[in-house]
Design a protein around this motif. Structure first.
Motif, PDB file in Angstrom:
ATOM      1  N   ARG A 150       0.735  -1.066   0.003  1.00 32.24           N
ATOM      2  CA  ARG A 150      -0.127  -0.092   0.120  1.00 32.24           C
ATOM      3  C   ARG A 150       1.035   1.338   0.085  1.00 32.24           C
ATOM      4  O   ARG A 150       1.785   1.421   0.957  1.00 32.24           O
ATOM      5  N   ASN A 163      -3.020   0.319  10.878  1.00 30.65           N
ATOM      6  CA  ASN A 163      -4.566  -0.113  10.510  1.00 30.65           C
ATOM      7  C   ASN A 163      -4.901  -0.106   9.055  1.00 30.65           C
ATOM      8  O   ASN A 163      -5.663  -1.070   8.653  1.00 30.65           O
ATOM      9  N   GLU A 164      -4.205   0.771   8.112  1.00 30.06           N
ATOM     10  CA  GLU A 164      -4.013   0.576   6.748  1.00 30.06           C
ATOM     11  C   GLU A 164      -3.692  -0.610   6.215  1.00 30.06           C
ATOM     12  O   GLU A 164      -4.128  -1.233   5.259  1.00 30.06           O
ATOM     13  N   GLU A 167      -6.118  -3.432   7.039  1.00 34.50           N
ATOM     14  CA  GLU A 167      -7.271  -3.550   5.933  1.00 34.50           C
ATOM     15  C   GLU A 167      -6.707  -4.236   4.776  1.00 34.50           C
ATOM     16  O   GLU A 167      -7.536  -4.925   4.082  1.00 34.50           O
ATOM     17  N   CYS A 168      -5.380  -4.113   4.368  1.00 31.18           N
ATOM     18  CA  CYS A 168      -5.094  -4.929   3.267  1.00 31.18           C
ATOM     19  C   CYS A 168      -4.463  -6.287   3.149  1.00 31.18           C
ATOM     20  O   CYS A 168      -4.471  -7.201   2.513  1.00 31.18           O
ATOM     21  N   CYS A 171      -8.212 -11.354   5.526  1.00 29.22           N
ATOM     22  CA  CYS A 171      -9.109 -11.267   6.498  1.00 29.22           C
ATOM     23  C   CYS A 171      -8.884 -12.619   7.315  1.00 29.22           C
ATOM     24  O   CYS A 171      -9.420 -12.803   8.602  1.00 29.22           O
TER      25      CYS A 171
END
Length: 227
Positions: A150, A163-164, A167-168, A171
């Protein structure tokens, strides 16, 4: 005469057969101190943990597979892992390393290399969030085929960047937050996961290091990377 890893294998095998599991465990500990890369020790360790915790047993077999070099032995270990999955509820997940990057390219390279060297590619995902580096880090990261990148055009800061990265990440994976000026030594992830899956009440484990701003820091006389 030295207590070698091979002696430990014989010692542990005999005592496990006799039901003396505490003695067997002590033998395995001594064997791993002598040679942490002996895959047979992890097979026996898996058999030790299988009595009470299939997840920890699975992690031991997985680590045995990582250190094993013989194809026939690998097939047998894979069969043992499959048998575990068939007969028990194994909930072990893969791991996503979340690394925040801001310049420090050479440190980042060493960090990534340590993961590639010491963590099986089948169980790992590496996610790097770059916070607008200007030292060539982005260009290097874009060339890596095994990294989820990212790229931030501005520096979003450390907490938000982490946190970013989360998110990538996949999951379905467990998460490992890692600074880019660190190195992951052999078996570090293995023992962290053994702690994580020791009990369903455990939701997080943490590593120790020679330099940190909290209780994860340990005193070391030397600052040399090898030591």
């Amino acid at each position: 005469e030295a207590y070698t890893d091979q002696v430990a294998i014989y010692d542990a095998s005999i005592h496990m057969e006799l039901g003396y599991y505490d003695i067997a465990f002590t033998a395995l500990r001594c064997g791993l101190k002598y040679n942490y890369a002996n895959f047979e020790l992890y097979i026996l360790l898996g058999e030790y943990y299988l009595r009470n915790n299939p997840n920890q047993a699975y992690l031991c077999f997985e680590n045995a597979l990582f250190f094993c070099q013989d194809e026939e032995d690998k097939r047998q270990i894979k069969a043992m892992m499959q048998e575990l999955r068939d007969n028990y509820e194994v909930t072990v997940r893969n791991v996503s390393f979340i690394i925040l990057s801001y310049n420090l390219l050479e440190y980042l390279k060493m960090c990534i290399d340590s993961i590639r060297t010491n963590v099986a590619k089948e169980v790992r995902e590496v996610v790097v969030v770059d916070n607008a580096s200007t030292d060539g880090s982005v260009e290097w990261l874009e060339q890596q085929t095994d990294i989820v990148l990212r790229r931030n055009l501005t520096n979003s800061g450390f907490p938000k960047g982490c946190n970013e990265g989360i998110e990538c990440a996949n999951c379905e994976n467990d998460l490992f937050l890692l600074n880019n000026d660190t190195e992951v030594p052999p078996n570090a992830l293995f023992w962290l996961r053994m702690g994580l899956y020791e009990d369903e009440k455990v939701g997080m484990t943490g590593s120790i290091t020679n330099y940190a701003g909290n209780m994860q820091s340990i005193r070391m006389e030397s600052s040399e990377p090898e030591e």
